[in-house]
Design an enzyme around this catalytic site. Structure first.
Site, PDB file in Angstrom:
ATOM      1  N   HIS A  90      -0.716   7.476  -7.933  1.00 26.34           N
ATOM      2  CA  HIS A  90      -0.761   6.850  -6.604  1.00 26.34           C
ATOM      3  C   HIS A  90       0.535   7.180  -5.882  1.00 26.34           C
ATOM      4  CE1 HIS A  90      -1.796   2.985  -4.101  1.00 26.34           C
ATOM      5  NE2 HIS A  90      -1.180   3.911  -3.369  1.00 26.34           N
ATOM      6  N   HIS A 129       1.692   9.040  -2.126  1.00 26.82           N
ATOM      7  CA  HIS A 129       1.382   9.694  -0.847  1.00 26.82           C
ATOM      8  C   HIS A 129       2.506  10.695  -0.580  1.00 26.82           C
ATOM      9  CE1 HIS A 129      -1.607   6.496   0.191  1.00 26.82           C
ATOM     10  NE2 HIS A 129      -0.814   5.783  -0.605  1.00 26.82           N
ATOM     11  N   GLU A 184      -5.282  -4.606  -1.879  1.00 27.28           N
ATOM     12  CA  GLU A 184      -3.825  -4.599  -1.676  1.00 27.28           C
ATOM     13  C   GLU A 184      -3.530  -5.770  -0.739  1.00 27.28           C
ATOM     14  OE1 GLU A 184      -2.280  -1.293   0.633  1.00 27.28           O
ATOM     15  OE2 GLU A 184      -0.215  -1.635  -0.040  1.00 27.28           O
TER      16      GLU A 184
HETATM   17  N1  HPA Z   1      -1.581   1.294   1.603  1.00 25.50           N
HETATM   18  C1  HPA Z   1      -2.401   1.782   2.513  1.00 25.50           C
HETATM   19  N2  HPA Z   1      -2.195   2.947   3.115  1.00 25.50           N
HETATM   20  C2  HPA Z   1      -1.121   3.658   2.779  1.00 25.50           C
HETATM   21  C3  HPA Z   1      -0.235   3.201   1.847  1.00 25.50           C
HETATM   22  C4  HPA Z   1      -0.484   1.959   1.212  1.00 25.50           C
HETATM   23  O1  HPA Z   1       0.256   1.446   0.345  1.00 25.50           O
HETATM   24  N3  HPA Z   1       0.734   4.135   1.763  1.00 25.50           N
HETATM   25  C5  HPA Z   1       0.415   5.137   2.615  1.00 25.50           C
HETATM   26  N4  HPA Z   1      -0.712   4.846   3.242  1.00 25.50           N
HETATM   27 ZN    ZN Z   2      -0.952   3.866  -1.316  1.00 27.97          ZN
END
Ligand code: HPA
Ligand code: ZN
Length: 329
Positions: A16, A18, A200
């Site tokens: 995970h 980005h 989340e």
């Molecule tokens: N959550 C949602 N979108 C995102 C995140 C995240 O933690 N990081 C980069 N895009």
């Molecule tokens: Zn993320």
């Protein structure tokens, strides 16, 4: 994390991450200068001082704004190369890397520029850094499904070798999985792997819906699953991996403090939990830093064996085939 931390050498997979979230302030300023992009920050310290977030959206606003500095193929190569060097130094042996094509296409940077640039760094990563890599294309859930479908179709030539799967990210509240059933149906049909951010900031029902409606194979974050005991039972029984990001959760105020992080409760419930860094340039640490922070928090009471289990879980939860996976364990 001190350089002697045992977590820097503990072999792990990062599931995970980005790539745009690895843009360190120094590189952002350098690229801004090179590309003639004006940023409202004079130096790296000023930029770092802006990294105080109220919630997911306040982070996303800065994250998308800073992407303006990424313009050419070589910008993306440099970004990925910098991540790989850091990842290797943090014990990462395998990385399944997210990127956000829509965030680039919408500001006039085409998909091929992004993928070619990333690939130039990733293709030799095993030889140069000892890190195997895969790319997962994430779609922005706060945009329409129609927009996602157009990008998905444009990306078809990259499916398979370069891009092995799709994900779903960006603002979770108000953008449930149900919005993207056709996108994920097409991904399944194309033989792509499937993940989604869920639970989340959004409710546990987003996790259930990501499993049922999108048929995801892994859940990103997923920390709010604990609000639904039946879902927890199902996640445990099916051993569906959850890519948890502790430092991200603290910085985005998903939890109040690291001491209150639900990770130990998730492990006690028998869930297949992994530890990841999400957007390490913004959240104060790469993956070994996340391990180190967990280990250093007495309230979490994680013993060395549990931390080794978390690292082993990362390979188990990866999209590597059985043979490759056993080579890392
Ligand atoms: N959550 C949602 N979108 C995102 C995140 C995240 O933690 N990081 C980069 N895009
Ligand atoms: Zn993320």
């Amino acid at each position: 994390m001190p350089p002697t931390s045992p977590f820097a050498t503990l072999p792990k997979a990062e599931l995970h991450l980005h790539i745009e979230g690895t843009l360190e302030p120094e590189l952002a300023l350098e690229l801004a200068h090179r590309n003639g992009v004006e940023l409202p920050f004079a130096n790296a310290d000023q930029l770092r001082a802006a990294y105080r977030f109220e919630n997911l959206q306040s982070f996303l606003d800065l994250y998308y704004a800073l992407m303006a500095v990424l313009r050419t193929e070589s910008d993306f190569t440099e970004l990925a190369e910098a991540y790989l060097a850091r990842a290797a130094a943090q014990g990462v042996r395998h990385a399944e890397i997210f990127f956000d094509p829509q965030a680039h296409i919408h500001r006039g940077v085409d998909l091929d520029t992004v993928v070619r640039g990333l690939r130039a760094a990733l293709s030799g990563a095993r030889e140069r850094h000892g890190v195997s890599t895969r790319l997962i294309m994430c779609f922005l859930r706060d945009q329409s499904e129609q927009d996602a479908l157009a990008v998905f179709e444009a990306a078809r030539p990259w499916f398979g070798e370069a891009v092995i799967g799709i994900g779903l990210d960006s603002g979770e509240i108000g953008h449930p999985p149900a919005k993207f059933t056709e996108l994920f149906r097409r991904a399944r049909e194309a033989g792509l792997r499937r993940v989604a951010h869920a639970g989340e900031e959004g409710p546990a029902s987003n996790i259930t819906d990501a499993l049922d409606l999108l048929q995801v194979e892994r859940v990103d974050h997923g920390v709010r699953c604990l609000e639904d005991p039946r879902l927890v039972e199902r996640l445990a029984a099916e051993q569906i991996p959850l890519t948890v990001c502790p430092l991200s959760n603290v910085r985005l105020r998903v939890v109040d403090t690291l001491a209150q992080h639900p990770l130990p409760r998730m492990l006690d419930a028998g869930l297949l939990v992994t530890v990841n860094s999400d957007d390490p340039a913004y959240f104060g640490g790469y993956v070994a830093d996340n391990f180190h922070a967990l280990a250093a928090e007495p309230a979490l009471d994680l013993d060395p064996e549990t931390l080794r289990l978390l690292a082993a879980n990362s390979f188990k939860a990866s999209f590597l085939d059985e043979e490759a996976r056993s080579g890392y364990l």
